[in-house]
Design an enzyme around this catalytic site. Structure first.
Site, PDB file in Angstrom:
ATOM      1  N   CYS A   1      40.888  34.816  47.108  1.00 33.55           N
ATOM      2  CA  CYS A   1      40.592  36.183  46.670  1.00 33.55           C
ATOM      3  C   CYS A   1      40.408  37.140  47.850  1.00 33.55           C
ATOM      4  O   CYS A   1      40.277  38.342  47.649  1.00 33.55           O
ATOM      5  CB  CYS A   1      39.352  36.194  45.796  1.00 33.55           C
ATOM      6  SG  CYS A   1      39.491  35.092  44.388  1.00 33.55           S
TER       7      CYS A   1
ATOM      8  N   ASN B   1      39.477  38.781  36.730  1.00 30.57           N
ATOM      9  CA  ASN B   1      39.624  38.471  38.154  1.00 30.57           C
ATOM     10  C   ASN B   1      41.067  38.037  38.414  1.00 30.57           C
ATOM     11  O   ASN B   1      41.470  36.955  37.998  1.00 30.57           O
ATOM     12  CB  ASN B   1      38.634  37.354  38.502  1.00 30.57           C
ATOM     13  CG  ASN B   1      38.736  36.906  39.952  1.00 30.57           C
ATOM     14  OD1 ASN B   1      39.678  37.239  40.653  1.00 30.57           O
ATOM     15  ND2 ASN B   1      37.758  36.138  40.387  1.00 30.57           N
TER      16      ASN B   1
ATOM     17  N   HIS C   1      36.809  43.134  45.708  1.00 31.10           N
ATOM     18  CA  HIS C   1      37.529  42.147  44.904  1.00 31.10           C
ATOM     19  C   HIS C   1      36.864  42.106  43.527  1.00 31.10           C
ATOM     20  O   HIS C   1      35.641  42.005  43.412  1.00 31.10           O
ATOM     21  CB  HIS C   1      37.471  40.778  45.577  1.00 31.10           C
ATOM     22  CG  HIS C   1      37.827  39.669  44.653  1.00 31.10           C
ATOM     23  ND1 HIS C   1      38.994  39.672  43.926  1.00 31.10           N
ATOM     24  CD2 HIS C   1      37.165  38.544  44.297  1.00 31.10           C
ATOM     25  CE1 HIS C   1      39.031  38.590  43.174  1.00 31.10           C
ATOM     26  NE2 HIS C   1      37.933  37.887  43.373  1.00 31.10           N
TER      27      HIS C   1
HETATM   28  N1  ACO Z   1      30.522  31.486  26.996  1.00 34.10           N
HETATM   29  C1  ACO Z   1      29.335  31.110  26.504  1.00 34.10           C
HETATM   30  N2  ACO Z   1      28.437  30.399  27.198  1.00 34.10           N
HETATM   31  C2  ACO Z   1      28.758  30.059  28.444  1.00 34.10           C
HETATM   32  C3  ACO Z   1      29.989  30.409  29.031  1.00 34.10           C
HETATM   33  C4  ACO Z   1      30.893  31.142  28.250  1.00 34.10           C
HETATM   34  N3  ACO Z   1      32.088  31.539  28.700  1.00 34.10           N
HETATM   35  N4  ACO Z   1      30.041  29.928  30.294  1.00 34.10           N
HETATM   36  C5  ACO Z   1      28.875  29.304  30.499  1.00 34.10           C
HETATM   37  N5  ACO Z   1      28.111  29.378  29.395  1.00 34.10           N
HETATM   38  C6  ACO Z   1      26.784  28.822  29.187  1.00 34.10           C
HETATM   39  C7  ACO Z   1      26.561  27.590  29.999  1.00 34.10           C
HETATM   40  O1  ACO Z   1      27.025  26.441  29.333  1.00 34.10           O
HETATM   41  C8  ACO Z   1      25.082  27.590  30.168  1.00 34.10           C
HETATM   42  O2  ACO Z   1      24.485  27.083  29.029  1.00 34.10           O
HETATM   43  P1  ACO Z   1      23.352  25.969  29.140  1.00 34.10           P
HETATM   44  O3  ACO Z   1      22.245  26.642  29.890  1.00 34.10           O
HETATM   45  O4  ACO Z   1      23.070  25.656  27.710  1.00 34.10           O
HETATM   46  O5  ACO Z   1      23.983  24.861  29.913  1.00 34.10           O
HETATM   47  C9  ACO Z   1      24.744  29.078  30.243  1.00 34.10           C
HETATM   48  O6  ACO Z   1      25.835  29.755  29.642  1.00 34.10           O
HETATM   49  C10 ACO Z   1      24.563  29.551  31.638  1.00 34.10           C
HETATM   50  O7  ACO Z   1      25.625  29.056  32.445  1.00 34.10           O
HETATM   51  P2  ACO Z   1      25.802  29.441  33.953  1.00 34.10           P
HETATM   52  O8  ACO Z   1      26.999  28.772  34.497  1.00 34.10           O
HETATM   53  O9  ACO Z   1      24.473  29.193  34.629  1.00 34.10           O
HETATM   54  O10 ACO Z   1      26.061  30.995  33.796  1.00 34.10           O
HETATM   55  P3  ACO Z   1      25.732  32.149  34.784  1.00 34.10           P
HETATM   56  O11 ACO Z   1      24.674  32.981  34.225  1.00 34.10           O
HETATM   57  O12 ACO Z   1      25.613  31.657  36.187  1.00 34.10           O
HETATM   58  O13 ACO Z   1      27.082  32.982  34.691  1.00 34.10           O
HETATM   59  C11 ACO Z   1      29.090  33.318  35.897  1.00 34.10           C
HETATM   60  C12 ACO Z   1      28.300  32.382  35.014  1.00 34.10           C
HETATM   61  C13 ACO Z   1      29.408  34.580  35.109  1.00 34.10           C
HETATM   62  C14 ACO Z   1      30.402  32.641  36.290  1.00 34.10           C
HETATM   63  C15 ACO Z   1      28.253  33.652  37.143  1.00 34.10           C
HETATM   64  O14 ACO Z   1      27.772  32.464  37.738  1.00 34.10           O
HETATM   65  C16 ACO Z   1      28.992  34.403  38.146  1.00 34.10           C
HETATM   66  O15 ACO Z   1      29.287  35.557  37.960  1.00 34.10           O
HETATM   67  N6  ACO Z   1      29.291  33.796  39.287  1.00 34.10           N
HETATM   68  C17 ACO Z   1      30.096  34.409  40.303  1.00 34.10           C
HETATM   69  C18 ACO Z   1      31.312  33.649  40.417  1.00 34.10           C
HETATM   70  C19 ACO Z   1      32.542  34.474  40.222  1.00 34.10           C
HETATM   71  O16 ACO Z   1      32.586  35.630  39.878  1.00 34.10           O
HETATM   72  N7  ACO Z   1      33.623  33.808  40.467  1.00 34.10           N
HETATM   73  C20 ACO Z   1      34.869  34.383  40.291  1.00 34.10           C
HETATM   74  C21 ACO Z   1      35.873  33.555  40.960  1.00 34.10           C
HETATM   75  S1  ACO Z   1      35.539  33.424  42.586  1.00 34.10           S
HETATM   76  C22 ACO Z   1      36.006  34.764  43.268  1.00 34.10           C
HETATM   77  O17 ACO Z   1      36.804  35.483  42.798  1.00 34.10           O
HETATM   78  C23 ACO Z   1      35.401  35.033  44.488  1.00 34.10           C
END
Ligand code: ACO
Length: 330
Positions: A114, A285, A255
């Site tokens: 990215c 993304n 990004h």
């Molecule tokens: N729909 C519903 N529930 C979901 C989903 C979904 N799509 N995805 C995860 N969950 C659930 C999980 O199972 C978990 O449930 P549990 O507690 O019962 O196990 C709960 O939601 C929380 O999951 P987390 O993975 O802890 O969710 P988080 O709040 O961290 O959000 C996210 C996830 C949005 C990916 C966040 O971590 C984030 O924004 N990270 C940054 C990473 C990013 O943007 N990467 C992009 C690619 S990398 C790049 O481009 C640089």
């Protein structure tokens, strides 16, 4: 040594016509529009159809950028394709060269996930600044839908496909005002699209591997923490090199990974929300494409105007991250 200036004189973009919104995605994995949009800002993503290639998308974006710059394809000296999802692991840039008829140019792929567009911008600038090349086409393009695990709701909701391109030209005034690039391989395991080797015995004595690439894996929380800490710092360093302050920034162009990351970085830099460019709701993304895709829309809507100062930063797998400060146009 004499230094030559550089200007970004054209932009273009292309996305597949097929869009899948969050409701549609909830038929694929257990998720909801509420969960996805509140945590990421994403409402839909464009997905490449089976017959579409990365080269086709990139070519469309490239042709629009060349037209805006007002040059002919044969004026191009260099083509850099930033991608992690080439049609061919040997490289796809030269196929784009052939599609657009840039017969004089040399073309190659560059991979920095990215961060690819930002790394490509700085790479292109070195060739122009040294006076070697005058006209460069830089494309950021990815089709991550082909590499996502569509049963993993933690990752599949995030990504979309697209391509964006810019033309960089030698210019009296140097419009690339500052940059800073970084990588940290000690955190490589946070985000991977890795080859998994399977041992294969050629002869009783000689074994090699014949494997395949495995779908994207990501530690979302680690990536979030990394981005929110490192991105403001690297933008500040690039601004320092440009001898500018955050108040002088007209647009923050990050990004497009997650709206929460955009908001947190802007908040840390004290850049108001109206200066933050976001296309996440529409495209998700799009990896290396996300920055030029977002830039092109703003330029074509005449929100970004000639002379506007843009702080652009990429971040992602590697881990890699980088920032450039540039003024749009000549
Ligand atoms: N729909 C519903 N529930 C979901 C989903 C979904 N799509 N995805 C995860 N969950 C659930 C999980 O199972 C978990 O449930 P549990 O507690 O019962 O196990 C709960 O939601 C929380 O999951 P987390 O993975 O802890 O969710 P988080 O709040 O961290 O959000 C996210 C996830 C949005 C990916 C966040 O971590 C984030 O924004 N990270 C940054 C990473 C990013 O943007 N990467 C992009 C690619 S990398 C790049 O481009 C640089």
């Amino acid at each position: 040594m004499q230094q030559f200036g550089i200007a970004i004189t054209g932009s273009g973009s292309a996305t597949p016509p097929l869009a899948l919104d969050n409701h549609g995605l909830s038929q694929v994995v257990e998720t909801s529009d509420e969960w996805i949009s509140s945590r990421t800002g994403i409402r839909q993503r464009c997905l490449a159809a089976p017959h579409q290639s990365l080269a086709q998308l990139a070519t469309e974006a490239a042709q629009a950028a060349i037209a805006m710059a007002g040059i002919a394809p044969t004026d191009l000296d260099l083509i850099i394709l930033a991608t992690s999802t080439p049609d061919d692991l040997f490289g796809t840039a030269s196929l784009i060269q052939a599609h657009i008829g840039a017969s004089r140019a040399v073309a190659f792929d560059l991979t920095a996930a990215c961060s690819g567009f930002i790394f490509g911008l700085v790479t292109a600038a070195q060739f122009v600044r040294t006076g070697v090349y005058q006209n460069v086409l830089l494309i950021g393009a990815d089709i991550l839908s082909r590499w996502v695990d569509w049963s993993d709701r933690r990752t599949c909701v995030l990504f979309g496909d697209g391509a964006g391109a810019v033309v960089l030209q030698a210019n009296d005034r140097d419009r690339l005002l500052g940059f800073e690039l970084r990588s940290d391989g000690t955190q490589n395991n946070c985000l991977n699209l890795a080859y998994q080797p399977q041992p294969y015995a050629l002869t009783p004595e000689v074994a090699i591997a014949q494997g395949s690439y495995q779908p994207i894996t990501m530690n979302g929380q680690e990536v979030y923490r990394f981005a929110v800490k490192q991105v403001p710092e690297i933008i500040e360093k690039a601004l320092f090199r440009a001898n500018l302050t955050t108040e002088q920034v007209d647009w923050l162009l990050l990004h497009q990974a997650n709206q929460r990351i955009l908001d947190a970085v802007a908040q840390r830099l004290k850049i108001p929300a109206e200066k933050v460019i976001s296309n996440l709701a529409k495209y998700g993304n799009t990896s290396a494409a996300s920055i030029p895709l977002a830039l092109d829309a703003e330029v074509r809507q005449q929100r970004v105007k000639p002379g506007d100062i843009i702080a652009a930063a990429g971040f992602g797998a590697g881990l890699t991250w980088g920032a450039t400060i540039f003024a749009w146009g000549r």
